[in-house]
Design a protein around this motif. Sequence first.
Motif, PDB file in Angstrom:
ATOM      1  N   ALA A 240       0.828  -1.194   0.000  1.00  0.00           N
ATOM      2  CA  ALA A 240       0.000   0.000   0.000  1.00  0.00           C
ATOM      3  C   ALA A 240       0.865   1.249   0.000  1.00  0.00           C
ATOM      4  O   ALA A 240       1.840   1.347   0.743  1.00  0.00           O
ATOM      5  CB  ALA A 240      -0.924  -0.002   1.217  1.00  0.00           C
ATOM      6  N   GLU A 241       0.511   2.199  -0.894  1.00  0.00           N
ATOM      7  CA  GLU A 241       1.267   3.444  -0.917  1.00  0.00           C
ATOM      8  C   GLU A 241       0.950   4.301   0.302  1.00  0.00           C
ATOM      9  O   GLU A 241       1.798   5.020   0.809  1.00  0.00           O
ATOM     10  CB  GLU A 241       0.944   4.216  -2.197  1.00  0.00           C
ATOM     11  CG  GLU A 241       1.463   3.525  -3.457  1.00  0.00           C
ATOM     12  CD  GLU A 241       1.236   4.374  -4.692  1.00  0.00           C
ATOM     13  OE1 GLU A 241       0.767   5.525  -4.537  1.00  0.00           O
ATOM     14  OE2 GLU A 241       1.511   3.893  -5.795  1.00  0.00           O
ATOM     15  N   ARG A 242      -0.289   4.210   0.769  1.00  0.00           N
ATOM     16  CA  ARG A 242      -0.687   5.020   1.925  1.00  0.00           C
ATOM     17  C   ARG A 242      -1.443   4.139   2.909  1.00  0.00           C
ATOM     18  O   ARG A 242      -2.402   3.456   2.550  1.00  0.00           O
ATOM     19  CB  ARG A 242      -1.580   6.172   1.473  1.00  0.00           C
ATOM     20  CG  ARG A 242      -2.094   7.044   2.611  1.00  0.00           C
ATOM     21  CD  ARG A 242      -3.064   8.106   2.089  1.00  0.00           C
ATOM     22  NE  ARG A 242      -3.615   8.910   3.173  1.00  0.00           N
ATOM     23  CZ  ARG A 242      -4.663   8.552   3.930  1.00  0.00           C
ATOM     24  NH1 ARG A 242      -5.255   7.367   3.714  1.00  0.00           N
ATOM     25  NH2 ARG A 242      -5.109   9.344   4.894  1.00  0.00           N
ATOM     26  N   LEU A 243      -0.981   4.142   4.141  1.00  0.00           N
ATOM     27  CA  LEU A 243      -1.664   3.392   5.181  1.00  0.00           C
ATOM     28  C   LEU A 243      -2.676   4.295   5.883  1.00  0.00           C
ATOM     29  O   LEU A 243      -2.568   5.523   5.858  1.00  0.00           O
ATOM     30  CB  LEU A 243      -0.647   2.856   6.198  1.00  0.00           C
ATOM     31  CG  LEU A 243       0.395   1.883   5.645  1.00  0.00           C
ATOM     32  CD1 LEU A 243       1.350   1.447   6.756  1.00  0.00           C
ATOM     33  CD2 LEU A 243      -0.261   0.669   5.005  1.00  0.00           C
ATOM     34  N   GLY A 244      -3.625   3.664   6.520  1.00  0.00           N
ATOM     35  CA  GLY A 244      -4.633   4.417   7.239  1.00  0.00           C
ATOM     36  C   GLY A 244      -4.022   5.223   8.373  1.00  0.00           C
ATOM     37  O   GLY A 244      -3.007   4.836   8.961  1.00  0.00           O
ATOM     38  N   THR A 245      -4.621   6.365   8.682  1.00  0.00           N
ATOM     39  CA  THR A 245      -4.133   7.231   9.744  1.00  0.00           C
ATOM     40  C   THR A 245      -5.044   7.148  10.964  1.00  0.00           C
ATOM     41  O   THR A 245      -6.173   6.638  10.891  1.00  0.00           O
ATOM     42  CB  THR A 245      -4.060   8.696   9.269  1.00  0.00           C
ATOM     43  OG1 THR A 245      -5.390   9.190   9.069  1.00  0.00           O
ATOM     44  CG2 THR A 245      -3.261   8.797   7.970  1.00  0.00           C
TER      45      THR A 245
ATOM     46  N   ASP B  26      -8.356   8.760  10.518  1.00  0.00           N
ATOM     47  CA  ASP B  26      -9.372   8.044   9.739  1.00  0.00           C
ATOM     48  C   ASP B  26     -10.354   7.295  10.640  1.00  0.00           C
ATOM     49  O   ASP B  26     -11.437   6.889  10.184  1.00  0.00           O
ATOM     50  CB  ASP B  26      -8.708   7.026   8.793  1.00  0.00           C
ATOM     51  CG  ASP B  26      -7.901   7.685   7.692  1.00  0.00           C
ATOM     52  OD1 ASP B  26      -8.187   8.853   7.371  1.00  0.00           O
ATOM     53  OD2 ASP B  26      -6.972   7.027   7.163  1.00  0.00           O
TER      54      ASP B  26
ATOM     55  N   TRP C 285      -0.946   0.331  12.310  1.00  0.00           N
ATOM     56  CA  TRP C 285      -0.784   0.789  10.939  1.00  0.00           C
ATOM     57  C   TRP C 285      -0.479   2.280  10.788  1.00  0.00           C
ATOM     58  O   TRP C 285       0.306   2.639   9.908  1.00  0.00           O
ATOM     59  CB  TRP C 285      -1.992   0.367  10.084  1.00  0.00           C
ATOM     60  CG  TRP C 285      -3.332   0.790  10.581  1.00  0.00           C
ATOM     61  CD1 TRP C 285      -4.043   1.894  10.206  1.00  0.00           C
ATOM     62  CD2 TRP C 285      -4.142   0.111  11.549  1.00  0.00           C
ATOM     63  NE1 TRP C 285      -5.239   1.963  10.881  1.00  0.00           N
ATOM     64  CE2 TRP C 285      -5.331   0.872  11.705  1.00  0.00           C
ATOM     65  CE3 TRP C 285      -3.998  -1.060  12.288  1.00  0.00           C
ATOM     66  CZ2 TRP C 285      -6.352   0.502  12.580  1.00  0.00           C
ATOM     67  CZ3 TRP C 285      -5.006  -1.426  13.156  1.00  0.00           C
ATOM     68  CH2 TRP C 285      -6.179  -0.657  13.300  1.00  0.00           C
ATOM     69  N   PRO C 286      -1.007   3.204  11.619  1.00  0.00           N
ATOM     70  CA  PRO C 286      -0.610   4.602  11.425  1.00  0.00           C
ATOM     71  C   PRO C 286       0.854   4.878  11.780  1.00  0.00           C
ATOM     72  O   PRO C 286       1.420   5.885  11.352  1.00  0.00           O
ATOM     73  CB  PRO C 286      -1.545   5.365  12.382  1.00  0.00           C
ATOM     74  CG  PRO C 286      -2.689   4.453  12.630  1.00  0.00           C
ATOM     75  CD  PRO C 286      -2.077   3.078  12.625  1.00  0.00           C
TER      76      PRO C 286
ATOM     77  N   ARG D  27       5.137   2.887   9.292  1.00  0.00           N
ATOM     78  CA  ARG D  27       6.205   3.425   8.449  1.00  0.00           C
ATOM     79  C   ARG D  27       7.268   4.151   9.280  1.00  0.00           C
ATOM     80  O   ARG D  27       8.408   4.287   8.847  1.00  0.00           O
ATOM     81  CB  ARG D  27       5.628   4.373   7.407  1.00  0.00           C
ATOM     82  CG  ARG D  27       4.753   3.717   6.355  1.00  0.00           C
ATOM     83  CD  ARG D  27       5.559   2.888   5.361  1.00  0.00           C
ATOM     84  NE  ARG D  27       4.724   2.479   4.251  1.00  0.00           N
ATOM     85  CZ  ARG D  27       4.096   1.294   4.161  1.00  0.00           C
ATOM     86  NH1 ARG D  27       4.241   0.412   5.149  1.00  0.00           N
ATOM     87  NH2 ARG D  27       3.345   1.005   3.118  1.00  0.00           N
ATOM     88  N   ASN D  28       6.884   4.621  10.468  1.00  0.00           N
ATOM     89  CA  ASN D  28       7.864   5.301  11.320  1.00  0.00           C
ATOM     90  C   ASN D  28       8.905   4.328  11.863  1.00  0.00           C
ATOM     91  O   ASN D  28      10.089   4.671  11.991  1.00  0.00           O
ATOM     92  CB  ASN D  28       7.166   5.992  12.493  1.00  0.00           C
ATOM     93  CG  ASN D  28       6.266   7.127  12.047  1.00  0.00           C
ATOM     94  OD1 ASN D  28       6.506   7.733  11.003  1.00  0.00           O
ATOM     95  ND2 ASN D  28       5.240   7.406  12.823  1.00  0.00           N
TER      96      ASN D  28
END
Length: 344
Positions: free
Chosen positions: A2-7, A10, A28-29, A32-33
Amino acid sequence: MAERLGTLEDLPQDYRDAMTAAGVAPLWPMMRNVLPHGVPRPQTRPGYWNYDALRPLLLRAGELTPVEKAERRVLVLSDPGRGPGAMQATASIYLGLQLLLPGETAPAHVHTPSAVRIMVEGEGAFTVVDGEKLPMEEGDLVLTPGGEWHDHGHDGDAPVVWLDALDLPVFVYLEGSYAREGPLQAQRNRPDASQVEYLSSGLAPSRSRSRARRYPMMRYPWGRTEAALRGMAAQGGDGIAELDYINPETGEDVLPTMGFTAMMLGAGQVDEPPLRSCSSAFHVVKGRGVTTIDGARFKWGPKDTFSAPVFADIRHEAGEEAFLVRVHDRPLQDRLGYYEERAK
């Protein structure tokens, strides 16, 4: 992927409030960190500490704070990415410049982190480790491994300064960092092991395994290191002359978490190492040059120190014959099984 994960935004507020009350949080938010793709995103930034600028501050510290009120009179080299007061130069390496004045004694203590001293300036200082008195001459590397009692003294007539390198950040993160104090150690009436037992490479004292020491050699004299580098450089080759500091009986790095590498660059010589997963700090023993780290350009001279984060793009260029010692955390990464090098 996924290019963008849920925040977090959301999610409905009532659901977020319920998670907070339950002491949980969605992964998931934040994923990427903590797990960026391809390469880490270090907080560490390239750092540079000019010795000529720091020396007056060290001497002023000697005037303002007696060693009895400091225990260790040190100016910490703080990572620019973490800001002033950060007790680390990289994610895993602490650096500090320590001052001892003539006649002073830094009291005996033992702590969980390991430390290495690189002598920067002056004569007459010594460190006692487990009763072994180790003279400290410019460029010498002196070990005080974790769990070993040590104290410092100064018999000379002028200030002495050395660079401390510790794996302190690792122990702080593990919440395992602590020290104990004790009386000054009784010194054994004999030279240190580097002067009598490990004068020749490939030779070690003959003794039973039951008497083997985990750290048999505590001092690595700079004179022998420089001579070895010059001998290697005289043979030519494509790269610069580099030698790792090792345990003379096992061939392993001197410490489990930190490694030390001596480097020699001839006048005008350029070194562009691969991208390494380890962080590093460089201390200049002799010489002048310029190093570019991730686009930051540092012009260095004798006794200066600079640092590089993980996977940094590094380019050294010596303006004159130069000798440096690189401090790095490759041994720790080797033990964790993830050290790597990538071509530029």
